[in-house]
Scaffold this active site. Sequence first.
Site, mmCIF file in Angstrom:
data_model
loop_
_atom_site.group_PDB
_atom_site.id
_atom_site.type_symbol
_atom_site.label_atom_id
_atom_site.label_comp_id
_atom_site.label_asym_id
_atom_site.label_seq_id
_atom_site.Cartn_x
_atom_site.Cartn_y
_atom_site.Cartn_z
ATOM 1 N N ARG A 37 0.819 -1.210 0.000
ATOM 2 C CA ARG A 37 0.000 0.000 0.000
ATOM 3 C C ARG A 37 0.854 1.261 0.000
ATOM 4 O O ARG A 37 0.334 2.374 0.153
ATOM 5 C CB ARG A 37 -0.936 0.003 1.217
ATOM 6 N N HIS A 67 7.734 -7.463 -6.876
ATOM 7 C CA HIS A 67 6.464 -6.863 -7.287
ATOM 8 C C HIS A 67 6.375 -5.451 -6.725
ATOM 9 O O HIS A 67 6.576 -5.229 -5.533
ATOM 10 C CB HIS A 67 5.294 -7.700 -6.780
ATOM 11 N N TYR A 70 1.008 -1.775 -4.925
ATOM 12 C CA TYR A 70 -0.220 -1.514 -5.660
ATOM 13 C C TYR A 70 -0.482 -0.017 -5.840
ATOM 14 O O TYR A 70 -1.204 0.385 -6.763
ATOM 15 C CB TYR A 70 -1.414 -2.140 -4.939
ATOM 16 N N HIS A 107 1.835 -3.261 -12.080
ATOM 17 C CA HIS A 107 0.563 -3.039 -12.740
ATOM 18 C C HIS A 107 0.663 -1.720 -13.510
ATOM 19 O O HIS A 107 1.002 -0.691 -12.899
ATOM 20 C CB HIS A 107 -0.568 -2.946 -11.717
ATOM 21 N N GLU A 142 2.305 -6.141 -16.323
ATOM 22 C CA GLU A 142 1.391 -7.239 -16.038
ATOM 23 C C GLU A 142 0.103 -7.109 -16.844
ATOM 24 O O GLU A 142 -0.444 -6.013 -16.977
ATOM 25 C CB GLU A 142 1.064 -7.281 -14.543
ATOM 26 N N ASP A 176 -0.901 -12.894 -16.262
ATOM 27 C CA ASP A 176 -1.666 -13.355 -15.110
ATOM 28 C C ASP A 176 -2.885 -14.113 -15.615
ATOM 29 O O ASP A 176 -3.716 -13.556 -16.342
ATOM 30 C CB ASP A 176 -2.085 -12.159 -14.251
ATOM 31 N N HIS A 179 -6.253 -12.646 -14.616
ATOM 32 C CA HIS A 179 -6.490 -11.370 -15.291
ATOM 33 C C HIS A 179 -6.861 -11.558 -16.756
ATOM 34 O O HIS A 179 -7.788 -10.905 -17.248
ATOM 35 C CB HIS A 179 -5.251 -10.487 -15.186
ATOM 36 N N HIS A 211 1.803 -15.418 -13.702
ATOM 37 C CA HIS A 211 1.102 -15.514 -12.429
ATOM 38 C C HIS A 211 0.026 -16.583 -12.584
ATOM 39 O O HIS A 211 -0.882 -16.432 -13.406
ATOM 40 C CB HIS A 211 0.436 -14.182 -12.071
ATOM 41 N N ASP A 224 -11.221 -9.420 -11.580
ATOM 42 C CA ASP A 224 -9.942 -9.612 -10.894
ATOM 43 C C ASP A 224 -10.116 -10.093 -9.451
ATOM 44 O O ASP A 224 -9.765 -9.400 -8.496
ATOM 45 C CB ASP A 224 -9.109 -8.324 -10.919
ATOM 46 N N HIS A 226 -8.936 -13.479 -7.473
ATOM 47 C CA HIS A 226 -8.181 -14.715 -7.582
ATOM 48 C C HIS A 226 -8.843 -15.839 -6.782
ATOM 49 O O HIS A 226 -9.449 -15.612 -5.738
ATOM 50 C CB HIS A 226 -6.753 -14.516 -7.070
ATOM 51 N N GLU A 256 -0.379 -16.584 -6.753
ATOM 52 C CA GLU A 256 -0.924 -15.480 -5.965
ATOM 53 C C GLU A 256 -2.339 -15.843 -5.504
ATOM 54 O O GLU A 256 -3.221 -15.007 -5.409
ATOM 55 C CB GLU A 256 -0.992 -14.196 -6.789
#
Length: 277
Positions: A37, A67, A70, A107, A142, A176, A179, A211, A224, A226, A256
Amino acid sequence: MLIIGAHLSASKGYTAMLKQAQEIGANTFQFFTRNPRGGSAKAIDEKDVATFLDLMKTQGFPVILAHAPYTLNCCSAKPETREFAINTFSDDLKRMEYTPNQLYNFHPGSHVGQGEEVGIELIADALNNVLFEDMTTTVLLETMAGKGSEIGKTFEELRAIIDRVELNNKLGVCLDTCHVNDGGYDIVNNLDNVLDEFDRVVGIDRLKAVHLNDSKNPLAAHKDRHEKIGDGYIGIDAFERIINHPSLKKLPFFLETPNELDGYAKEIALLKSLYKE
């Protein structure tokens, strides 16, 4: 050899992640470079890094995937958010050089009402700001599900970004599975056609990682969410085809899925049982 791993916590350092990966039967792993975050990154422990790099060689870990957080939105409508993204991105890429020749995934971002063209231009501008000639890291765009105003929901959008980046030899793509399913690419019934389309639009040589995530939603849902391997709309048969596909089977795969470590261990064992050497 199946190169398979899961998303692990970086709180105790690289060596701890490698040992944790081994405990769940993995030979690679993914981690956040900092709090997902946002916020500052933990200081690099050079002794830990040196031990980790030695272990990578001796324990058969070919590659790892970092990664981005976000909160990194390179195409935000807010200048201060874009500035944060560029500063974070730049700092991460400098830190990545402590572990040379690895992968860094992000992303692409959400244009939040500015439109796809503006979003693509802003993402490319950010990449032109942060990539540097002698970097060893490969930065991965991604594939996204198309939720809200996400950029990267189509292969054409990824290609448009790549084409606008000067040092695009430093760029690749992370596919992904959740995705692309949610984005409308039918990897369950037409995997060959999807990969042929990717090759035509982006180039299969750009595909550097996968992913592995099942999806709680059907094809083209743009949601989206998972799901555990085999428990969603993609299904175990499709995952068997994915990990054994000639264009994919030598790539690193990263889970993930909504799991704790024991759940990852079970999925890794399952996928290994389905893999054909």
